[in-house]
Design an enzyme around this catalytic site. Sequence first.
Site, PDB file in Angstrom:
ATOM      1  N   ARG A  72     -56.397 -40.665  84.471  1.00 30.59           N
ATOM      2  CA  ARG A  72     -57.875 -40.643  84.573  1.00 30.59           C
ATOM      3  C   ARG A  72     -58.373 -39.283  85.044  1.00 30.59           C
ATOM      4  NH1 ARG A  72     -59.437 -45.591  88.130  1.00 30.59           N
ATOM      5  NH2 ARG A  72     -61.548 -44.854  87.771  1.00 30.59           N
ATOM      6  N   VAL A 106     -66.149 -43.104  90.746  1.00 28.93           N
ATOM      7  CA  VAL A 106     -65.236 -42.219  91.486  1.00 28.93           C
ATOM      8  C   VAL A 106     -65.023 -40.905  90.729  1.00 28.93           C
ATOM      9  CG1 VAL A 106     -64.052 -44.188  92.544  1.00 28.93           C
ATOM     10  CG2 VAL A 106     -63.168 -43.237  90.403  1.00 28.93           C
ATOM     11  N   ASP A 107     -65.770 -40.730  89.599  1.00 26.68           N
ATOM     12  CA  ASP A 107     -65.531 -39.565  88.725  1.00 26.68           C
ATOM     13  C   ASP A 107     -66.133 -38.264  89.265  1.00 26.68           C
ATOM     14  OD1 ASP A 107     -67.889 -41.105  86.448  1.00 26.68           O
ATOM     15  OD2 ASP A 107     -68.323 -39.718  88.087  1.00 26.68           O
ATOM     16  N   HIS A 122     -67.065 -46.021  96.487  1.00 28.69           N
ATOM     17  CA  HIS A 122     -65.699 -46.415  96.127  1.00 28.69           C
ATOM     18  C   HIS A 122     -64.750 -45.235  96.167  1.00 28.69           C
ATOM     19  CE1 HIS A 122     -67.334 -50.182  93.839  1.00 28.69           C
ATOM     20  NE2 HIS A 122     -67.388 -50.315  95.155  1.00 28.69           N
ATOM     21  N   CYS A 130     -53.738 -38.960 103.062  1.00 25.48           N
ATOM     22  CA  CYS A 130     -52.322 -39.092 103.421  1.00 25.48           C
ATOM     23  C   CYS A 130     -52.051 -40.456 104.040  1.00 25.48           C
ATOM     24  CB  CYS A 130     -51.949 -37.986 104.415  1.00 25.48           C
ATOM     25  SG  CYS A 130     -50.260 -38.175 104.994  1.00 25.48           S
ATOM     26  N   CYS A 133     -50.563 -39.206 108.025  1.00 21.69           N
ATOM     27  CA  CYS A 133     -51.454 -38.669 109.078  1.00 21.69           C
ATOM     28  C   CYS A 133     -52.929 -38.910 108.757  1.00 21.69           C
ATOM     29  CB  CYS A 133     -51.188 -37.164 109.235  1.00 21.69           C
ATOM     30  SG  CYS A 133     -51.633 -36.199 107.765  1.00 21.69           S
ATOM     31  N   GLY A 190     -76.429 -48.972  84.836  1.00 24.64           N
ATOM     32  CA  GLY A 190     -75.094 -48.990  84.241  1.00 24.64           C
ATOM     33  C   GLY A 190     -74.020 -49.619  85.077  1.00 24.64           C
ATOM     34  N   THR A 191     -74.327 -50.800  85.677  1.00 24.23           N
ATOM     35  CA  THR A 191     -73.273 -51.513  86.382  1.00 24.23           C
ATOM     36  C   THR A 191     -73.269 -52.974  85.952  1.00 24.23           C
ATOM     37  OG1 THR A 191     -72.328 -52.107  88.536  1.00 24.23           O
ATOM     38  CG2 THR A 191     -74.723 -51.935  88.433  1.00 24.23           C
ATOM     39  N   SER A 192     -72.065 -53.523  85.833  1.00 31.01           N
ATOM     40  CA  SER A 192     -71.928 -54.915  85.360  1.00 31.01           C
ATOM     41  C   SER A 192     -72.249 -55.899  86.482  1.00 31.01           C
ATOM     42  CB  SER A 192     -70.492 -55.158  84.877  1.00 31.01           C
ATOM     43  OG  SER A 192     -69.578 -54.877  85.925  1.00 31.01           O
TER      44      SER A 192
HETATM   45  C1  BV8 Z   1     -64.686 -55.442 100.046  1.00 31.19           C
HETATM   46  C2  BV8 Z   1     -61.834 -48.429  92.584  1.00 31.19           C
HETATM   47  C3  BV8 Z   1     -64.468 -56.468 102.169  1.00 31.19           C
HETATM   48  C4  BV8 Z   1     -60.816 -48.494  91.549  1.00 31.19           C
HETATM   49  C5  BV8 Z   1     -63.247 -50.294  92.535  1.00 31.19           C
HETATM   50  C6  BV8 Z   1     -64.961 -63.209  95.574  1.00 31.19           C
HETATM   51  C7  BV8 Z   1     -66.347 -63.161  95.589  1.00 31.19           C
HETATM   52  C8  BV8 Z   1     -67.027 -62.000  95.992  1.00 31.19           C
HETATM   53  C9  BV8 Z   1     -66.320 -60.876  96.375  1.00 31.19           C
HETATM   54  C10 BV8 Z   1     -64.959 -60.931  96.334  1.00 31.19           C
HETATM   55  C11 BV8 Z   1     -64.272 -62.075  95.952  1.00 31.19           C
HETATM   56  N1  BV8 Z   1     -62.937 -61.801  96.025  1.00 31.19           N
HETATM   57  C12 BV8 Z   1     -62.771 -60.527  96.448  1.00 31.19           C
HETATM   58  C13 BV8 Z   1     -63.990 -60.005  96.642  1.00 31.19           C
HETATM   59  C14 BV8 Z   1     -64.298 -58.687  97.087  1.00 31.19           C
HETATM   60  C15 BV8 Z   1     -64.071 -57.692  95.940  1.00 31.19           C
HETATM   61  C16 BV8 Z   1     -64.871 -58.062  94.720  1.00 31.19           C
HETATM   62  O1  BV8 Z   1     -66.074 -57.872  94.668  1.00 31.19           O
HETATM   63  N2  BV8 Z   1     -64.183 -58.608  93.692  1.00 31.19           N
HETATM   64  C17 BV8 Z   1     -64.904 -58.987  92.486  1.00 31.19           C
HETATM   65  C18 BV8 Z   1     -64.140 -58.501  91.267  1.00 31.19           C
HETATM   66  C19 BV8 Z   1     -65.090 -60.508  92.529  1.00 31.19           C
HETATM   67  N3  BV8 Z   1     -64.591 -56.455  96.479  1.00 31.19           N
HETATM   68  C20 BV8 Z   1     -63.786 -55.698  97.220  1.00 31.19           C
HETATM   69  O2  BV8 Z   1     -62.609 -55.929  97.426  1.00 31.19           O
HETATM   70  C21 BV8 Z   1     -64.481 -54.500  97.849  1.00 31.19           C
HETATM   71  N4  BV8 Z   1     -64.179 -54.511  99.256  1.00 31.19           N
HETATM   72  O3  BV8 Z   1     -65.427 -56.318  99.645  1.00 31.19           O
HETATM   73  O4  BV8 Z   1     -64.256 -55.342 101.375  1.00 31.19           O
HETATM   74  C22 BV8 Z   1     -63.329 -57.394 101.848  1.00 31.19           C
HETATM   75  C23 BV8 Z   1     -62.079 -57.072 102.336  1.00 31.19           C
HETATM   76  C24 BV8 Z   1     -61.022 -57.961 102.066  1.00 31.19           C
HETATM   77  C25 BV8 Z   1     -61.215 -59.124 101.270  1.00 31.19           C
HETATM   78  C26 BV8 Z   1     -62.493 -59.402 100.752  1.00 31.19           C
HETATM   79  C27 BV8 Z   1     -63.549 -58.531 101.050  1.00 31.19           C
HETATM   80  C28 BV8 Z   1     -63.964 -53.214  97.248  1.00 31.19           C
HETATM   81  C29 BV8 Z   1     -64.549 -53.080  95.865  1.00 31.19           C
HETATM   82  C30 BV8 Z   1     -64.169 -51.711  95.309  1.00 31.19           C
HETATM   83  C31 BV8 Z   1     -63.066 -51.929  94.310  1.00 31.19           C
HETATM   84  N5  BV8 Z   1     -62.801 -50.632  93.691  1.00 31.19           N
HETATM   85  N6  BV8 Z   1     -62.956 -49.135  92.036  1.00 31.19           N
HETATM   86  C32 BV8 Z   1     -61.035 -47.313  90.647  1.00 31.19           C
HETATM   87  O5  BV8 Z   1     -62.183 -47.036  90.252  1.00 31.19           O
HETATM   88  O6  BV8 Z   1     -60.016 -46.715  90.327  1.00 31.19           O
HETATM   89  S1  BV8 Z   1     -64.259 -51.301  91.657  1.00 31.19           S
HETATM   90  C33 BV8 Z   1     -64.516 -50.751  90.083  1.00 31.19           C
HETATM   91  O7  BV8 Z   1     -65.546 -51.615  89.562  1.00 31.19           O
HETATM   92  C34 BV8 Z   1     -65.104 -49.347  89.949  1.00 31.19           C
HETATM   93  O8  BV8 Z   1     -65.275 -48.665  91.171  1.00 31.19           O
HETATM   94  C35 BV8 Z   1     -66.477 -49.588  89.346  1.00 31.19           C
HETATM   95  O9  BV8 Z   1     -67.380 -48.684  89.813  1.00 31.19           O
HETATM   96  C36 BV8 Z   1     -66.752 -50.954  89.837  1.00 31.19           C
HETATM   97  C37 BV8 Z   1     -67.886 -51.666  89.200  1.00 31.19           C
HETATM   98  O10 BV8 Z   1     -67.741 -51.566  87.803  1.00 31.19           O
HETATM   99  P1  BV8 Z   1     -69.000 -50.925  87.022  1.00 31.19           P
HETATM  100  O11 BV8 Z   1     -69.286 -49.597  87.583  1.00 31.19           O
HETATM  101  O12 BV8 Z   1     -70.120 -51.910  87.022  1.00 31.19           O
HETATM  102  O13 BV8 Z   1     -68.383 -50.731  85.581  1.00 31.19           O
HETATM  103  P2  BV8 Z   1     -68.174 -51.845  84.461  1.00 31.19           P
HETATM  104  O14 BV8 Z   1     -67.255 -51.291  83.434  1.00 31.19           O
HETATM  105  O15 BV8 Z   1     -67.822 -53.143  85.128  1.00 31.19           O
HETATM  106  O16 BV8 Z   1     -69.619 -52.055  83.808  1.00 31.19           O
HETATM  107  C38 BV8 Z   1     -70.241 -50.972  83.122  1.00 31.19           C
HETATM  108  C39 BV8 Z   1     -71.678 -51.392  82.889  1.00 31.19           C
HETATM  109  O17 BV8 Z   1     -72.365 -50.304  82.265  1.00 31.19           O
HETATM  110  C40 BV8 Z   1     -71.808 -52.575  81.951  1.00 31.19           C
HETATM  111  O18 BV8 Z   1     -72.810 -53.454  82.464  1.00 31.19           O
HETATM  112  C41 BV8 Z   1     -72.284 -51.951  80.626  1.00 31.19           C
HETATM  113  O19 BV8 Z   1     -73.146 -52.817  79.906  1.00 31.19           O
HETATM  114  C42 BV8 Z   1     -73.056 -50.759  81.119  1.00 31.19           C
HETATM  115  N7  BV8 Z   1     -73.077 -49.624  80.187  1.00 31.19           N
HETATM  116  C43 BV8 Z   1     -72.081 -49.169  79.393  1.00 31.19           C
HETATM  117  N8  BV8 Z   1     -72.494 -48.045  78.750  1.00 31.19           N
HETATM  118  C44 BV8 Z   1     -73.754 -47.807  79.159  1.00 31.19           C
HETATM  119  C45 BV8 Z   1     -74.140 -48.798  80.066  1.00 31.19           C
HETATM  120  N9  BV8 Z   1     -75.356 -48.822  80.653  1.00 31.19           N
HETATM  121  C46 BV8 Z   1     -76.218 -47.844  80.324  1.00 31.19           C
HETATM  122  N10 BV8 Z   1     -75.924 -46.845  79.459  1.00 31.19           N
HETATM  123  C47 BV8 Z   1     -74.711 -46.811  78.859  1.00 31.19           C
HETATM  124  N11 BV8 Z   1     -74.444 -45.811  77.985  1.00 31.19           N
HETATM  125 ZN    ZN Z   2     -49.961 -36.275 106.288  1.00 27.58          ZN
END
Ligand code: BV8
Ligand code: ZN
Length: 242
Positions: A72, A106-107, A122, A130, A133, A190-192
């Site tokens: 990526r 994250v881009d 995110h 690290c 440390c 632009g978020t799902s």
């Molecule tokens: C946390 C890093 C406390 C990776 C990412 C059950 C219910 C509720 C919550 C939870 C649950 N079980 C677990 C959870 C918590 C979990 C969560 O929400 N899970 C979901 C899947 C149910 N969340 C977490 O774990 C978060 N931490 O809550 O801490 C905690 C602690 C312990 C236990 C529980 C809770 C941490 C979340 C962060 C995860 N990391 N990314 C990486 O990027 O490498 S998330 C990942 O999804 C990306 O960061 C991304 O940003 C994010 C959201 O995705 P989108 O940005 O919306 O992208 P997507 O492709 O989905 O959609 C694109 C959209 O754009 C679409 O709608 C499309 O139509 C539109 N689009 C496309 N092209 C265009 C456009 N719109 C306009 N113009 C265009 N051209």
């Molecule tokens: Zn270190």
Amino acid sequence: MATDDLIHLARTHLASARNVTILTGAGISADSGVPTFRGVDGLWRNFRAEDLATPEAFERDPRLVWEWYNWRRELIATKQPNPAHIALVELERRAHDTFWLITQNVDGLHRTAGSQRLSEIHGNIWKVRCTGCGVITENREIPLPVLPTCRLCQALLRPYIVWFGESLREEDLRRCDQALQGCDLFLVIGTSGVVYPAAGFASVAKDVGALVIEINLESTPQSDLVDLSLQGRAKDLVPLLL
Ligand code: BV8
Ligand code: ZN
């Protein structure tokens, strides 16, 4: 594509808003050629989030996780901000200190475009942390060594990214809450709307009486509660709001 009336209405609201808070997702970077997560060309299509974007996955197979992030990084390094990113920089310039941008991406493209009043909740793919440390550094080496290690303590480095099951940083959560509590206009681009806590921000804004506007190609779980839904590409619609 959203109608001219809707765009005119959104532009009018934006011009009269006192405090604007914006949330962006992968959709705003799609127009720069960065694959989204859940779309047809989505990253999660080829890999499964739980196999890669979790601390357990990194524990189990750091080489695979770093392979995905190196891929990526190499891809994102060739991408530029698009007119939507640029328009948000202009919006920030006009709104001064009553503007905050929250991104799930994250881009790093918002930073490259010049956004400063920004929370990358995110993390950022160009930073590493690290596992020994804890030092956080920016690292734009392409590619990174297969298992990169810390210059200070030689422990394994990990991407400075918030994975599923990991909490967001306290200061980010605090800054987001401040921006949400004080806003009278919340623009979601632009978020799902499936990943929490970001997916809950629109209803927080609604609860404080903000006007909520959504820009997306399709409807999302938040679409029912938004006041204005502009359907179309971010690169086309966001500049029209200025
Ligand atoms: C946390 C890093 C406390 C990776 C990412 C059950 C219910 C509720 C919550 C939870 C649950 N079980 C677990 C959870 C918590 C979990 C969560 O929400 N899970 C979901 C899947 C149910 N969340 C977490 O774990 C978060 N931490 O809550 O801490 C905690 C602690 C312990 C236990 C529980 C809770 C941490 C979340 C962060 C995860 N990391 N990314 C990486 O990027 O490498 S998330 C990942 O999804 C990306 O960061 C991304 O940003 C994010 C959201 O995705 P989108 O940005 O919306 O992208 P997507 O492709 O989905 O959609 C694109 C959209 O754009 C679409 O709608 C499309 O139509 C539109 N689009 C496309 N092209 C265009 C456009 N719109 C306009 N113009 C265009 N051209
Ligand atoms: Zn270190």
